[in-house]
Design a protein around this motif. Structure first.
Motif, short mmCIF file in Angstrom:
data_model
loop_
_atom_site.label_atom_id
_atom_site.label_comp_id
_atom_site.label_asym_id
_atom_site.label_seq_id
_atom_site.Cartn_x
_atom_site.Cartn_y
_atom_site.Cartn_z
N UNK A 4 26.34 38.07 42.95
CA UNK A 4 25.41 39.17 43.21
C UNK A 4 25.69 39.88 44.53
N UNK A 5 26.57 39.33 45.35
CA UNK A 5 26.79 39.91 46.67
C UNK A 5 27.57 41.21 46.65
N UNK A 6 28.14 41.59 45.54
CA UNK A 6 28.87 42.85 45.55
C UNK A 6 28.54 43.70 44.34
N UNK A 7 28.93 44.96 44.44
CA UNK A 7 28.41 45.99 43.54
C UNK A 7 28.86 45.85 42.10
N UNK A 8 29.98 45.20 41.85
CA UNK A 8 30.52 45.15 40.50
C UNK A 8 29.89 44.11 39.61
N UNK A 9 28.81 43.43 40.09
CA UNK A 9 28.17 42.42 39.28
C UNK A 9 29.10 41.26 38.98
N UNK A 10 30.05 40.99 39.87
CA UNK A 10 30.99 39.90 39.65
C UNK A 10 32.39 40.40 39.37
N UNK A 11 32.50 41.47 38.60
CA UNK A 11 33.81 42.00 38.23
C UNK A 11 34.22 43.10 39.22
N UNK A 37 36.84 31.09 42.35
CA UNK A 37 36.08 29.84 42.25
C UNK A 37 34.59 30.04 42.51
N UNK A 38 34.26 31.07 43.31
CA UNK A 38 32.85 31.30 43.66
C UNK A 38 32.12 32.12 42.60
N UNK A 39 32.85 32.56 41.56
CA UNK A 39 32.20 33.30 40.48
C UNK A 39 32.54 34.76 40.39
N UNK A 40 33.28 35.29 41.37
CA UNK A 40 33.74 36.68 41.28
C UNK A 40 34.78 36.78 40.17
N UNK A 41 34.95 37.98 39.63
CA UNK A 41 35.89 38.18 38.52
C UNK A 41 36.88 39.29 38.87
N UNK A 42 37.96 38.93 39.57
CA UNK A 42 38.95 39.94 39.96
C UNK A 42 39.81 40.36 38.76
N UNK A 43 40.14 41.64 38.71
CA UNK A 43 41.09 42.19 37.74
C UNK A 43 42.15 42.94 38.55
N UNK A 44 43.42 42.63 38.32
CA UNK A 44 44.50 43.26 39.09
C UNK A 44 45.30 44.20 38.19
#
Length: 269
Positions: A4-11, A37-44
């Protein structure tokens, strides 16, 4: 950091050039691992222009550019696909996995992840594509399995024709179709600089309109012009903000996602 700490809702979507990624320190990939690992969902979404040029030269295939787009014949496209979807894509996956993260390499051809059609000036540039759609379900499916999607910007149409797609354009489309309002562009510069009181200072934020003014008055010049224009290309659809950051900055991704003022934020207006 929680999702929840960033605008993309995780992604969130990150765009990076192949040569920039190759030069990034191990700590960058450690940060990426911790985010995952903390739940963020990066896409490269990655590019690889210099490596493509190098391989074309080795193979004796001539290549030219029109307004920043590589003139792409079928012969050139073979090398583009080999380089982007092959060596560069897998090198990124290896580095992520080497740091303890989980990654899955894809090109836009896989599962028709990125659909495309010829750009309007195809008579000048050949098989260069503009994005018509992104299969967000594939991206979300890969994320749900616990992997970071690493996407090479090759598009495909319904008939199976491949297209060379500008990496910034592809990244902006992936961000827009997956609902990420923010794009992070990882570069080798601290952001957009301008001279204030005789010193080079990073602009914390700038609008698309202000960028054109800065180019016109010479504040943005040389190699920074294509970087900035490429970032503007990412602002499309749902993407309202692009952040240009230096990948060598400690914990750069975590800090940007937590809202720290770092690099330059480009906003629509």
């Amino acid at each position: 950091m929680t999702v929840e700490n960033h605008k993309g809702g995780g992604l969130f979507v990150m765009k990076c050039g192949g040569s920039t990624l190759a030069a990034l320190p191990d700590s960058f990939f450690d940060d990426l691992r911790e985010l995952q690992r903390s739940g963020a969902q990066p896409v490269i979404v990655h590019g690889g222009g210099p490596a493509i040029s190098g391989n074309l030269e080795k193979l004796g295939i001539e290549s030219s550019f029109v307004n920043g787009l590589r003139v792409t014949t079928e012969e050139v496209l073979d090398v583009v696909e080999m380089t982007l979807a092959g060596s560069i894509n897998k090198a990124i996956v290896r580095r992520i996995q080497g740091s303890g993260g989980q990654a899955l390499g894809l090109s836009g051809v896989d599962g028709r992840l990125i659909t495309a059609r010829l750009v309007a000036n195809s008579s000048e540039v050949g098989l260069v594509g503009e994005v018509t759609g992104v299969n967000a379900e594939i991206v979300r499916g890969v994320l749900a399995m616990g992997y970071i999607p690493v996407i090479a910007p090759i598009g495909v149409d319904a008939g199976g024709q491949r297209y060379n797609i500008n990496a910034d354009t592809a990244a902006g489309a992936v961000a827009s179709f997956t609902g990420s309002p923010q794009m992070i562009v990882v570069t080798d510069v601290p952001g957009i600089m301008r001279t204030l009181d005789g010193r080079k200072t990073v602009l914390p934020s700038v609008t698309v309109g202000q960028i054109e003014d800065l180019i016109e008055n010479g504040e943005i010049y040389g190699g920074m012009i294509p970087k900035v224009r490429a970032a503007i290309d990412c602002i499309q659809g749902n993407v309202s903000e692009v952040v240009i950051v230096d990948g060598k900055e400690p914990r750069v991704l975590s800090r940007v996602l937590q809202g720290e003022e770092l690099g330059t934020r480009i906003i629509r207006s």
